[in-house]
Scaffold this active site. Structure first.
Site, PDB file in Angstrom:
ATOM      1  N   SER A 138       0.854  -1.186   0.000  1.00 13.10           N
ATOM      2  CA  SER A 138       0.000   0.000   0.000  1.00 13.10           C
ATOM      3  C   SER A 138       0.892   1.237   0.000  1.00 13.10           C
ATOM      4  CB  SER A 138      -0.891   0.024   1.246  1.00 13.10           C
ATOM      5  OG  SER A 138      -1.552   1.276   1.390  1.00 13.10           O
ATOM      6  N   TYR A 151      -1.395  -0.730  10.481  1.00 13.39           N
ATOM      7  CA  TYR A 151      -1.551  -0.957   9.048  1.00 13.39           C
ATOM      8  C   TYR A 151      -0.314  -0.504   8.276  1.00 13.39           C
ATOM      9  CZ  TYR A 151      -3.868  -1.048   4.483  1.00 13.39           C
ATOM     10  OH  TYR A 151      -4.202  -1.320   3.185  1.00 13.39           O
TER      11      TYR A 151
END
Length: 299
Positions: A138, A151
């Site tokens: 990501s 995350y």
């Protein structure tokens, strides 16, 4: 002989779009997902499109689940050519003071340990013929919004794990790459599909003037697992419509913060923020324009 792909988190979102694209390229597609209802839905969807596909319920944070999944795939097809480590979960959005160790472990175990586990067990059979591992990271690996620590750490770890695996597995003719998507609207690839609720602001802030689609990532994956990409390994590809070069995501909070800096007045910026929210929701914007004109003339 037909090549075989495993897509973790393949029932919905980016994973489902990747599976569909690979299936249309002639791959057998194994959907490894913890969501049984969504997995069966996607299996039926793919089969209805003529794709050789089947679903295996898999929690990628469970070594037993991953081992069993890989054995089932090899038992059915006798080979594994592509592994797409896509499965991942999000974050609570709580501040680091409120985040719990359980939350940290849950995110890391799914997003990062899951990549390691699936790679570990798939390599047992991939090394027979060579292959490609694609890890979905990501842009959060490089820049963050507040309160995303578990995350962001997991996605940064995926990129480091990618180049480590690429070096270690090169002797087996296994290439390993990672992809870092930015903002992707997965609405159409949910179960059931739903309409997008994104605004013009959401789309317009990208250099490409739109938010990404799962198909954008799927197209890149299809290229990276092909022979055309045979000289590519150990690297990360950012696919984000140009957002990371801007270093900012615009929303009402950013606007309010900017106004606070501009006016050096928290109350004024808060009032303008509320005005923006009211205008967005208003049915009769002409009436609001008239009142704003009156306000401006009175100042």
């Amino acid at each position: 002989m037909k090549k075989v792909s495993i897509i973790t988190g393949g029932a919905k979102g980016i994973g489902a779009a990747i599976g569909y694209r690979l299936g249309k390229q002639g791959y057998a597609v194994v959907i490894a997902d913890v969501d049984e209802e969504a997995g069966k839905y996607r299996e039926n969807h793919f089969r209805g499109e003529g794709i050789d596909s089947f679903f295996i319920k898999t929690d990628v944070s469970s070594e037993m689940d991953v081992s069993n999944m890989v054995e089932k795939v090899y038992g059915r097809y006798g080979r594994i050519d592509v592994l797409v480590n896509n499965a991942g979960i999000g974050f609570s959005g709580k501040s680091i003071e409120e985040q719990t160790l359980d939350e940290w472990r849950r995110v890391i175990e799914t997003n990062l340990t899951g990549v390691w586990l699936c790679s570990k067990y798939a390599v047992k059979y991939m090394k027979n013929n060579g292959g490609v591992i694609v890890n979905i990271a990501s842009t959060r690996a490089f820049q963050s919004e507040p309160n995303t620590e578990p995350y962001s750490a997991s996605k940064g770890g995926i990129i480091a794990l990618t180049h480590s695996l690429a070096v270690s597995l090169s002797k087996y003719n296994i290439r390993v790459v990672s992809i870092s998507p930015g903002w992707i609207d997965t609405s159409r690839w949910q179960v059931p599909p739903r309409e997008s609720t994104l605004s013009g602001l959401d789309h317009g802030q990208h250099l490409t003037r739109r938010v990404g689609k799962p198909e954008d990532v799927a197209s890149l994956v299809t290229f990276l697992v092909s022979d055309d990409a045979s000289w590519i390994s150990g690297v990360n590809f950012t696919i984000d419509g140009g957002m990371t070069v801007k270093m900012i995501y615009i929303d009402e909070n950013v606007i309010q913060d900017s106004l606070t800096m501009l006016f050096n007045d928290v109350e004024v910026s808060y009032q303008i923020r509320k005005l923006i929210e009211k205008i967005k929701k208003a049915d009769n914007k002409e009436n609001i324009k008239s009142k704003l004109d009156e306000l401006l003339r009175s100042l």
